[in-house]
Design a protein around this motif. Structure first.
Motif, short mmCIF file in Angstrom:
data_model
loop_
_atom_site.label_atom_id
_atom_site.label_comp_id
_atom_site.label_asym_id
_atom_site.label_seq_id
_atom_site.Cartn_x
_atom_site.Cartn_y
_atom_site.Cartn_z
N ASN A 50 20.29 -58.66 -38.12
CA ASN A 50 20.12 -60.08 -38.36
C ASN A 50 20.00 -60.76 -37.01
OD1 ASN A 50 20.29 -62.71 -39.55
ND2 ASN A 50 22.47 -62.79 -39.04
N CYS A 51 19.42 -61.94 -36.99
CA CYS A 51 19.50 -62.77 -35.79
C CYS A 51 19.33 -64.22 -36.20
CB CYS A 51 18.46 -62.37 -34.74
SG CYS A 51 16.77 -62.70 -35.24
N HIS A 52 19.59 -65.12 -35.26
CA HIS A 52 19.44 -66.55 -35.54
C HIS A 52 17.97 -66.94 -35.43
CE1 HIS A 52 20.15 -70.94 -35.19
NE2 HIS A 52 21.22 -70.65 -35.91
N PHE A 59 25.54 -72.50 -31.41
CA PHE A 59 25.69 -71.91 -32.75
C PHE A 59 26.73 -70.80 -32.67
CE2 PHE A 59 21.17 -73.26 -32.44
CZ PHE A 59 21.24 -74.33 -33.31
N GLU A 62 26.82 -66.82 -33.75
CA GLU A 62 25.50 -66.31 -34.13
C GLU A 62 24.94 -65.36 -33.07
OE1 GLU A 62 23.65 -66.70 -36.91
OE2 GLU A 62 25.37 -67.67 -37.83
N SER A 64 21.58 -64.27 -30.94
CA SER A 64 20.23 -64.67 -30.52
C SER A 64 19.30 -63.46 -30.53
CB SER A 64 20.29 -65.24 -29.11
OG SER A 64 19.01 -65.19 -28.52
N GLU A 89 20.80 -67.09 -47.21
CA GLU A 89 19.54 -67.16 -46.46
C GLU A 89 18.38 -67.40 -47.42
OE1 GLU A 89 18.87 -64.12 -43.55
OE2 GLU A 89 20.77 -64.54 -42.54
N LYS A 97 13.22 -67.03 -38.89
CA LYS A 97 13.87 -66.01 -38.05
C LYS A 97 12.85 -64.98 -37.57
CE LYS A 97 18.53 -66.19 -40.05
NZ LYS A 97 19.74 -65.39 -40.13
#
Ligand code: PEP
Length: 216
Positions: A50-52, A59, A62, A64, A89, A97
């Protein structure tokens, strides 16, 4: 292509087992928790889970995409059904994203899926989730097949993969209860497999990897 999604499992011991027992392949992508990516990046191709959607900002907590890239990730899984279900999401967020991740030099693997077993309904659900950019890797994962030991028929998978190809996506992966018994048959229908639970077992990774000929 074999993508190993460790989910929120795995530790330095599993990292050691992978390094000791699993040979490098350019077709093997390991997606551990973000904290373990740098431990694996010298031995395997590595992806985040996952990523922001922004490259940086206030944030707290989270991850990056720039940071994933910096610690050695080449890929990032986005929109996994567990992210959609437990973290709310949306389709729009997942696409955002993916666009940011690509700008940061990562290759996004966008997970799409449906609760339905009806092919017409599935296509209607997937069309909402697919990005405009057909260069992204798409992982088709029926939500009812993840973690359940239930898999769709090969005909079902074939129909969806062909439909995705008609939508312009050439890199298509199947995920959902893949194991050493069913991996080879499913792999005939697409470009790769995404494995969850099986990725935590070295023997299964080796058997599935061999049946996909990722070391040939
Ligand atoms: C997944 O987490 O994407 C997945 C496919 O899990 P499993 O292989 O355990 O069904």
């Amino acid at each position: 292509m074999l993508i190993c999604n460790w989910k929120m499992y795995g530790d330095l011991q599993l990292v050691g087992l992978y390094k000791k027992n699993i040979p490098y392949s350019q077709n093997l992508i390991v997606c551990p928790m973000a904290t373990l990516c740098s431990e694996l990046k010298d031995t395997f191709k590595v992806g985040g889970q996952n990523c922001h959607q922004e490259k940086e900002g206030a944030f707290t907590g989270e991850i990056s995409p720039l940071s994933l890239k910096e610690v050695g990730c080449e890929y990032v899984l986005l929109g996994h059904s567990e992210r959609r279900k437990y973290f709310g999401e949306t389709n729009e967020l997942v696409i955002k994203k993916a666009v940011t991740a690509k700008e940061c030099g990562l290759t996004p693997i966008i997970c799409v899926g449906s609760n339905s077993e009806d092919i017409v309904q599935i296509k209607q659900d997937l069309i909402q989730q697919l990005p405009q950019d057909s260069s992204f890797i798409i992982a088709y994962e029926p939500t009812w097949a993840i973690g359940t030991n239930k898999i769709p028929s090969l005909d079902h998978i074939d129909q969806i993969m062909q439909w995705l190809a008609n939508q312009g996506f050439s890199q298509k992966v199947y995920g959902g209860s893949v194991n050493s018994e069913n991996a080879q048959d499913i792999h005939q229908l697409c470009q790769g497999l995404l494995i969850g639970r099986a990725s935590l077992d070295i023997h299964s990774v080796l058997t599935i990897g061999k049946s996909l000929e990722i070391w040939n």
